[in-house]
Motif scaffolding. Structure first.
Motif, PDB file in Angstrom:
ATOM      1  N   TYR A   1      -2.361   1.265  -4.029  1.00  0.00           N
ATOM      2  CA  TYR A   1      -1.561   0.056  -3.886  1.00  0.00           C
ATOM      3  C   TYR A   1      -0.795  -0.250  -5.166  1.00  0.00           C
ATOM      4  CZ  TYR A   1      -5.301  -2.170  -6.594  1.00  0.00           C
ATOM      5  OH  TYR A   1      -6.198  -2.503  -7.578  1.00  0.00           O
TER       6      TYR A   1
ATOM      7  N   PHE B   1       0.838  -1.189   0.000  1.00  0.00           N
ATOM      8  CA  PHE B   1       0.000   0.000   0.000  1.00  0.00           C
ATOM      9  C   PHE B   1       0.877   1.245   0.000  1.00  0.00           C
ATOM     10  CE2 PHE B   1      -0.044  -1.598   4.407  1.00  0.00           C
ATOM     11  CZ  PHE B   1       0.318  -0.498   5.148  1.00  0.00           C
TER      12      PHE B   1
ATOM     13  N   ILE C   1      -7.947  -0.682  -1.051  1.00  0.00           N
ATOM     14  CA  ILE C   1      -6.886  -1.679  -1.145  1.00  0.00           C
ATOM     15  C   ILE C   1      -7.535  -3.055  -1.107  1.00  0.00           C
ATOM     16  CG2 ILE C   1      -4.819  -2.618  -0.039  1.00  0.00           C
ATOM     17  CD1 ILE C   1      -4.337   0.199   1.116  1.00  0.00           C
TER      18      ILE C   1
END
Length: 411
Positions: A93, A72, A176
């Motif tokens: 990400y 990330f 994410i």
């Protein structure tokens, strides 16, 4: 006078200097590639890997397994978004995949592609591709996760229907994927089709005991992901032997009693219209019975819920006969669903992924000692009787009444 006080302060701080020196090797968070999730697949190089190899990035290796790290990134930079710079469209990400024969070696290879070394102490999600799990015992490629202290034992484990790394790519840039998968587990109170989480620590216990078990399955389609049943991992081989679909997984959670909510879809058999029974409270018990060499089980289920949706025209919500009839049909459907699922795991997969062995070990320890070495085979031959009691306590805004039905013992 001031000079003297300053000197005394310096002298007082001198004993603390060795403690402060311990920070010399500290790594700043901005200098690390913080891992959100890891995906493992049977060896299949990405386009990026193939391009790098074509241009001279080669090493001696056997292509056995691919590992993908989801890193990330900060919102201010380092991403691959369309907008570039500080754009709101920038991805949060990046995914790095390396293919080789050893996971740790492949992990070190990523340091040749990014300025920030991999840091996995905070990763949350591990997804394993079905082809890898079908062909390779899970114990073989999980060794690194348990040897290296850098990997988090509380991370949750899933199986992908297809490539695991594809579940780490979603439409949009704000979320994410590894974290989204993790949060979806919290929806257990809404559905019986979500398994209780399996962490790396729990998985190790299952592997050591050579018990068969289930992993929550994930499927990717149209740029989205969905929980889609469960993968069946055989205890002795350590390999994936097949999948349960979403309905079958729902039946498994109903047997085990790991239910925080969910629904049972059924039909009014008198007129053929569909209805929905929503579970408000639930409990189940698995009772083993031993007669000589014969082992059987009884599953006792009791549920309280409400009639949340009814397509029966001209229904009378306060009519006891109508409500009792719906309770009967909901209970019968629940029993049918469970019997169909038991048939599959007993006859097709021959794998006790439910925990019947645990109840036999607790209640009949002498019998368990005799059969534990061949339990999956014994389980496939055991009779399982299911008795469900459904209690309608609510039926929407129309009112509230308790209507109880206990189904007669099944075959």
């Amino acid at each position: 006078m001031k000079r003297r006080k300053m000197m005394l302060a310096i002298v007082a701080l001198l004993p603390m200097m060795p403690l402060l020196a311990g920070c010399w090797s500290q790594r700043e968070i901005d200098d690390l590639s913080l891992v959100a999730g890891i995906a493992l697949d049977k060896a299949l190089e990405t386009k990026v890997e193939k391009a790098l190899t074509k241009n001279g990035a080669t090493r001696k290796k056997e292509d056995l397994i691919s590992i993908t790290y989801q890193i990330f990134t900060s919102s201010s930079g380092g991403g691959q978004g369309k907008g570039g710079g500080g754009s709101s469209e920038q991805k949060r990400y990046e995914n790095f995949t390396e293919t080789g024969d050893l996971l740790l070696e492949s992990t070190r290879e990523i340091s040749l592609r990014t300025e920030r070394p991999i840091f996995a102490q905070h990763f949350k999600t591990l997804v394993i591709g079905d082809e890898l799990l079908r062909t390779t015992p899970i114990r073989s490629f999980m060794d690194l996760m348990y040897r290296e202290s850098e990997f988090r034992p509380s991370a949750l484990v899933f199986v992908a229907r297809g490539l695991a790394r594809e579940t780490f790519e979603l439409k949009g840039a704000k979320e994410i994927p590894a974290f989204r998968i993790l949060k979806m587990v919290d929806n257990q109170y809404k559905s019986t089709r979500i398994l209780p989480p399996v962490s790396l620590a729990k998985l190790l216990t299952l592997l050591q005991s050579k018990s068969s078990f289930l992993l929550q399955a994930i499927v990717k389609g149209g740029g989205e992901i969905k929980f889609a049943g469960a993968g069946v991992v055989h205890g002795q081989s350590g390999k994936l032997v097949g999948f349960l679909d979403e309905d079958e997984l729902g039946s498994i959670t109903l047997i085990t009693g790991n239910v925080r909510g969910g629904v049972v879809k059924f039909a009014d058999e008198e007129i053929g219209q569909k209805n929905l029974y929503e579970i408000l409270s639930y409990k189940s018990d698995i009772v083993p019975h031993v007669e000589g060499d014969n082992i059987s089980f009884e599953v006792r289920i009791e549920s309280r819920g409400r009639l949340s949706e009814s397509w029966v025209m001209n229904e009378k919500s306060f009519d006891d006969r109508f409500l009792k009839r719906q309770g009967q049909y909901a209970g019968k459907q629940l029993e049918r669903n469970i019997h169909q699922t038991l048939e599959k795991i007993q006859k097709k997969y021959k794998a006790d992924v439910i925990g019947f062995s645990k109840e036999l070990r607790i209640h009949e320890p002498k019998t368990w000692d005799k059969v534990k070495s061949q339990w999956d085979q014994k389980f496939s031959q055991a009779e399982v009787r299911v008795h469900a009691k459904t209690i309608v306590t609510e039926y929407g805004a129309s009112g509230s009444k308790v209507i109880e039905h206990r189904n007669p013992p099944g075959p």
